[in-house]
Each structure stands twice: as C-alpha cells, then as structure tokens.
Design a protein around this motif. Structure first.
Motif, PDB file in Angstrom:
ATOM      1  N   GLY A  21       0.802  -1.215   0.000  1.00 53.07           N
ATOM      2  CA  GLY A  21       0.000   0.000   0.000  1.00 53.07           C
ATOM      3  C   GLY A  21       0.836   1.267   0.000  1.00 53.07           C
ATOM      4  N   PHE A  22       2.154   1.130  -0.192  1.00 52.38           N
ATOM      5  CA  PHE A  22       3.031   2.311  -0.209  1.00 52.38           C
ATOM      6  C   PHE A  22       2.745   3.133  -1.460  1.00 52.38           C
ATOM      7  CE2 PHE A  22       6.823   4.450   1.319  1.00 52.38           C
ATOM      8  CZ  PHE A  22       7.334   5.060   0.184  1.00 52.38           C
ATOM      9  N   CYS A  23       2.472   4.443  -1.271  1.00 48.86           N
ATOM     10  CA  CYS A  23       2.161   5.336  -2.376  1.00 48.86           C
ATOM     11  C   CYS A  23       3.289   6.336  -2.560  1.00 48.86           C
ATOM     12  CB  CYS A  23       0.858   6.091  -2.113  1.00 48.86           C
ATOM     13  SG  CYS A  23      -0.568   5.018  -1.910  1.00 48.86           S
ATOM     14  N   GLY A  24       3.671   6.564  -3.791  1.00 45.99           N
ATOM     15  CA  GLY A  24       4.723   7.537  -4.020  1.00 45.99           C
ATOM     16  C   GLY A  24       4.981   7.776  -5.481  1.00 45.99           C
ATOM     17  N   ALA A  25       5.869   8.719  -5.740  1.00 46.48           N
ATOM     18  CA  ALA A  25       6.249   9.092  -7.099  1.00 46.48           C
ATOM     19  C   ALA A  25       7.528   8.359  -7.483  1.00 46.48           C
ATOM     20  CB  ALA A  25       6.445  10.593  -7.210  1.00 46.48           C
ATOM     21  N   VAL A  26       7.616   7.969  -8.743  1.00 45.58           N
ATOM     22  CA  VAL A  26       8.811   7.296  -9.237  1.00 45.58           C
ATOM     23  C   VAL A  26       9.975   8.283  -9.251  1.00 45.58           C
ATOM     24  CG1 VAL A  26       9.881   6.190 -11.241  1.00 45.58           C
ATOM     25  CG2 VAL A  26       7.497   5.674 -10.661  1.00 45.58           C
ATOM     26  N   VAL A  27      11.079   7.893  -8.624  1.00 45.93           N
ATOM     27  CA  VAL A  27      12.281   8.728  -8.681  1.00 45.93           C
ATOM     28  C   VAL A  27      13.367   8.109  -9.563  1.00 45.93           C
ATOM     29  CG1 VAL A  27      11.875   9.881  -6.483  1.00 45.93           C
ATOM     30  CG2 VAL A  27      13.133   7.735  -6.510  1.00 45.93           C
ATOM     31  N   ARG A  28      13.335   6.776  -9.702  1.00 44.50           N
ATOM     32  CA  ARG A  28      14.268   6.130 -10.633  1.00 44.50           C
ATOM     33  C   ARG A  28      13.846   4.693 -10.886  1.00 44.50           C
ATOM     34  NH1 ARG A  28      17.187   7.174  -6.103  1.00 44.50           N
ATOM     35  NH2 ARG A  28      17.703   5.403  -4.757  1.00 44.50           N
ATOM     36  N   CYS A  29      14.288   4.191 -12.037  1.00 43.55           N
ATOM     37  CA  CYS A  29      14.090   2.789 -12.404  1.00 43.55           C
ATOM     38  C   CYS A  29      15.450   2.283 -12.854  1.00 43.55           C
ATOM     39  CB  CYS A  29      13.054   2.678 -13.527  1.00 43.55           C
ATOM     40  SG  CYS A  29      12.702   0.979 -14.028  1.00 43.55           S
ATOM     41  N   GLU A  30      15.903   1.173 -12.277  1.00 42.73           N
ATOM     42  CA  GLU A  30      17.263   0.722 -12.578  1.00 42.73           C
ATOM     43  C   GLU A  30      17.337  -0.798 -12.590  1.00 42.73           C
ATOM     44  OE1 GLU A  30      18.443   1.658  -7.918  1.00 42.73           O
ATOM     45  OE2 GLU A  30      19.612   2.527  -9.542  1.00 42.73           O
ATOM     46  N   LYS A  31      18.392  -1.285 -13.209  1.00 43.55           N
ATOM     47  CA  LYS A  31      18.615  -2.721 -13.302  1.00 43.55           C
ATOM     48  C   LYS A  31      19.502  -3.185 -12.163  1.00 43.55           C
ATOM     49  CE  LYS A  31      19.979  -6.352 -16.558  1.00 43.55           C
ATOM     50  NZ  LYS A  31      20.487  -6.644 -17.931  1.00 43.55           N
ATOM     51  N   THR A  32      19.107  -4.290 -11.509  1.00 37.46           N
ATOM     52  CA  THR A  32      19.901  -4.883 -10.436  1.00 37.46           C
ATOM     53  C   THR A  32      20.212  -6.329 -10.801  1.00 37.46           C
ATOM     54  OG1 THR A  32      17.985  -5.708  -9.204  1.00 37.46           O
ATOM     55  CG2 THR A  32      18.674  -3.421  -8.781  1.00 37.46           C
ATOM     56  N   ALA A  33      20.900  -7.027  -9.922  1.00 38.01           N
ATOM     57  CA  ALA A  33      21.239  -8.428 -10.175  1.00 38.01           C
ATOM     58  C   ALA A  33      19.990  -9.289 -10.281  1.00 38.01           C
ATOM     59  CB  ALA A  33      22.154  -8.950  -9.068  1.00 38.01           C
ATOM     60  N   GLU A  34      18.907  -8.882  -9.555  1.00 31.21           N
ATOM     61  CA  GLU A  34      17.657  -9.664  -9.571  1.00 31.21           C
ATOM     62  C   GLU A  34      16.711  -9.231 -10.682  1.00 31.21           C
ATOM     63  OE1 GLU A  34      19.816  -9.982  -6.059  1.00 31.21           O
ATOM     64  OE2 GLU A  34      18.852  -8.135  -6.764  1.00 31.21           O
ATOM     65  N   PHE A  62      14.870  -5.615 -12.900  1.00 27.74           N
ATOM     66  CA  PHE A  62      14.599  -4.189 -12.816  1.00 27.74           C
ATOM     67  C   PHE A  62      13.796  -3.869 -11.552  1.00 27.74           C
ATOM     68  CE2 PHE A  62      16.196  -2.145 -16.568  1.00 27.74           C
ATOM     69  CZ  PHE A  62      16.397  -3.188 -17.463  1.00 27.74           C
ATOM     70  N   THR A  63      14.134  -2.742 -10.941  1.00 27.04           N
ATOM     71  CA  THR A  63      13.419  -2.259  -9.757  1.00 27.04           C
ATOM     72  C   THR A  63      13.021  -0.806  -9.968  1.00 27.04           C
ATOM     73  OG1 THR A  63      15.430  -1.508  -8.632  1.00 27.04           O
ATOM     74  CG2 THR A  63      14.713  -3.779  -8.220  1.00 27.04           C
ATOM     75  N   VAL A  64      12.039  -0.361  -9.167  1.00 25.89           N
ATOM     76  CA  VAL A  64      11.612   1.036  -9.195  1.00 25.89           C
ATOM     77  C   VAL A  64      11.681   1.584  -7.773  1.00 25.89           C
ATOM     78  CG1 VAL A  64       9.157   0.468  -8.882  1.00 25.89           C
ATOM     79  CG2 VAL A  64       9.795   2.648  -9.922  1.00 25.89           C
ATOM     80  N   THR A  65      12.147   2.812  -7.629  1.00 27.79           N
ATOM     81  CA  THR A  65      12.207   3.485  -6.338  1.00 27.79           C
ATOM     82  C   THR A  65      11.109   4.532  -6.273  1.00 27.79           C
ATOM     83  OG1 THR A  65      14.608   3.179  -6.195  1.00 27.79           O
ATOM     84  CG2 THR A  65      13.629   4.843  -4.756  1.00 27.79           C
ATOM     85  N   LEU A  66      10.267   4.465  -5.222  1.00 24.98           N
ATOM     86  CA  LEU A  66       9.170   5.411  -5.031  1.00 24.98           C
ATOM     87  C   LEU A  66       9.490   6.341  -3.859  1.00 24.98           C
ATOM     88  CD1 LEU A  66       6.025   3.077  -5.365  1.00 24.98           C
ATOM     89  CD2 LEU A  66       7.281   4.276  -7.165  1.00 24.98           C
ATOM     90  N   PHE A 121      11.002  -1.377  -5.075  1.00 28.08           N
ATOM     91  CA  PHE A 121      10.137  -2.514  -5.378  1.00 28.08           C
ATOM     92  C   PHE A 121      10.541  -3.133  -6.720  1.00 28.08           C
ATOM     93  CE2 PHE A 121       7.566   0.483  -2.907  1.00 28.08           C
ATOM     94  CZ  PHE A 121       7.160  -0.327  -1.854  1.00 28.08           C
ATOM     95  N   PRO A 122      10.376  -4.456  -6.850  1.00 23.55           N
ATOM     96  CA  PRO A 122      10.630  -5.083  -8.156  1.00 23.55           C
ATOM     97  C   PRO A 122       9.497  -4.762  -9.132  1.00 23.55           C
ATOM     98  CG  PRO A 122       9.791  -6.695  -6.597  1.00 23.55           C
ATOM     99  CD  PRO A 122      10.010  -5.431  -5.811  1.00 23.55           C
ATOM    100  N   LEU A 123       9.800  -4.802 -10.416  1.00 29.27           N
ATOM    101  CA  LEU A 123       8.777  -4.546 -11.442  1.00 29.27           C
ATOM    102  C   LEU A 123       8.035  -5.841 -11.740  1.00 29.27           C
ATOM    103  CD1 LEU A 123      10.648  -2.162 -13.930  1.00 29.27           C
ATOM    104  CD2 LEU A 123       9.207  -1.606 -11.974  1.00 29.27           C
ATOM    105  N   THR A 124       7.135  -6.228 -10.823  1.00 27.71           N
ATOM    106  CA  THR A 124       6.371  -7.457 -10.981  1.00 27.71           C
ATOM    107  C   THR A 124       5.091  -7.198 -11.776  1.00 27.71           C
ATOM    108  OG1 THR A 124       5.315  -7.028  -8.855  1.00 27.71           O
ATOM    109  CG2 THR A 124       7.254  -8.452  -8.851  1.00 27.71           C
ATOM    110  N   PRO A 125       4.584  -8.187 -12.501  1.00 23.03           N
ATOM    111  CA  PRO A 125       3.331  -8.007 -13.262  1.00 23.03           C
ATOM    112  C   PRO A 125       2.177  -7.631 -12.340  1.00 23.03           C
ATOM    113  CG  PRO A 125       4.476  -9.996 -13.969  1.00 23.03           C
ATOM    114  CD  PRO A 125       5.189  -9.510 -12.740  1.00 23.03           C
TER     115      PRO A 125
END
Length: 274
Positions: free
Chosen positions: A36-49, A51-55, A65-69
C-alpha cells in the motif's frame, strides 16, 4: 484498501486480463499493491535480480520494489510497470504534485479522521488551508475547524482535553511578540498543544500581492476595520465576502502564499500526525 479474493486466494487483478504496461517514468505516482506504499517514481534501474523502481512518498521516504506483473495501482487500477522506453506510446499520467507541493496520491480513499485536530481562527483561514493542503489533509485523516477568533482558545483547549494520540494544533493570525495572540498562545501551549502563527493581521495578507494582481497589501490605520480598509484603498467595492472570493480564486498552489504561512501549516500537519 479493501480487496476481494477468490477461492484460490488469487487477487482479481491477477486472475483477469493482464494489466496494461506503463513506463516507470519519473514523477509517475503509483501505489504498490502488497504494502500500500504510495509515491512518485524517482528512478528505475537494473539490479542483479532484475529491474526495480524506487518510489518517494510525501514525507520524502524512499522504498524500492521489483517490477512485478500487476504489481502497482495507477489511479486505482492495476498496471505493470516497465522500464522507460520499452513501451510506446507512453500512457498519459495524472499531475504528480498537489497544490501544497506534496506527491499526489491517486486512487486512495481518504483516511478515517484522526482524534487530533487543527484549529484555525476563521472561515477564510480554513478555506485557504483547504485550497492548498486539502488533498494532503484527507490522505492523513486530519480535520480542520475554525474558532471565530482566539479569545476563547483556553476554554476550547480545556474542553478538547489534548493528550498523547489526541493532539491539537492551532494556527493564529498576527502571532507577534507582546500581542494578545502571543499571550493566549503561551497559556495553552504544551506537549500535546502546538500554537503557531504568521505575522499578518489577517490571513488575506498571507497571499502574495503579485498573485492577487496588486503591488502590495495597503496599510490600514489602527481603529479602521482592516478588510474594509483594504477594499477601499484598492478601489474594490467594500464587500468583504466578494473580496475574499477574488483573493481565494487567485491561489492555485503553495507558490501563491508567503513562506511564513507555508512553514507553519506544514509544522501543524506534522505535529498532529506523529
């Protein structure tokens, strides 16, 4: 937020048609479905696991958070965030900021009202706070009430009975040293009561003159009703409700207000929500 699950415990947004893909563009505001965490995207980057997004939420806190379907909600609807540039054309996004400059949280219902309250002096104060901070206050569950002056504030505070978890914040006009307002504030301030104020004789003057379309707020001699005196010197009809309507309509965001008011209101919101 209440969600419905089927017999197989699969959320409905993962059982039906796949959620649309939306690029994780900077300032896009979404809600992560699990936390339920709400926020604005500040970056999207590739990690070892992967792609992730930072809110970033309205308090400038970051979560990754991971970019899950179907992992996020946009305007209350499930979406799959993908790295920018992988989807064309991009989906139009809602405004990312509220009138107060906070991250705009879309698709989230207002919280149940907190026991804590914010009091302001009069109706015009309440309407201005609502115009700029209304979205933030509803998300936080904060109710704003007005006092019709501060003379009865000590009795009001006594009846409110503030305590930890039930705090009272008060915004006062013309809170300057040795004023009546400062003496009353000193009587009621405490661990669970915060009284702050701006230096202006009335909340009208907390609106920047340039936003109203005037060179400056005029000087009104002591003994003359201030709002009526302002109308006369600006060449407006001496009709304070109409004048206030004109002033309020000139306020679109926090940028139209004097910083001395902005900081005090933010201070009150933080006080009653912690």
């Amino acid at each position: 937020m209440t969600r419905s699950y089927g017999p197989d415990l699969t959320p409905p947004w993962k059982r039906s048609v796949p959620a649309p893909e939306v690029p994780a563009e900077r300032d896009l505001v979404v809600e992560e479905v699990v936390t339920g965490f709400c926020g604005a995207v500040v970056r999207c980057e590739k990690t070892a696991e992967g792609f992730t997004v930072t809110l970033e939420d309205r308090h400038r806190r970051h979560r990754v958070f991971p970019l899950t379907p179907s992992g996020f909600l946009l305007d209350g609807k499930p979406v799959t965030l993908v790295r920018p540039g992988s989807v064309a054309p991009p989906v139009p996004v809602a405004p990312a900021r509220t009138a107060s400059g906070s991250v705009a949280v879309r698709g989230v219902r207002a919280r149940v009202a907190l026991p804590s309250r914010i009091y302001v002096e009069g109706r015009h104060d309440a309407e201005l706070v609502e115009r700029v901070w209304g979205d933030d206050l509803r998300i936080e569950g904060v109710v704003v009430e007005y006092l019709e002056g501060v003379d009865d504030l000590p009795q009001i505070v006594k009846e409110f009975a503030p305590e930890p978890g039930r705090r009272l914040g008060v915004l006062v006009d013309h809170l300057v040293p040795n004023s009546k307002e400062s003496r009353i504030a000193a009587q009621v301030s405490g661990a669970d009561v915060l009284v702050v104020g701006h230096p202006f004789i009335d909340i009208w003057a907390a609106v920047k003159p340039s936003s109203v379309g005037i060179p400056a707020w005029p000087e009104v001699p002591r003994g003359e009703e201030w709002k009526e005196g302002v109308c006369r010197r600006l060449g407006w009809p001496v009709n304070t409700p109409a004048a206030w309507k004109r002033i309020l309509a000139s306020v679109d965001s926090f940028k139209d207000l004097d910083p001395s008011l902005l900081g005090r209101v933010e201070e009150l919101i933080d006080f009653v929500t912690t």
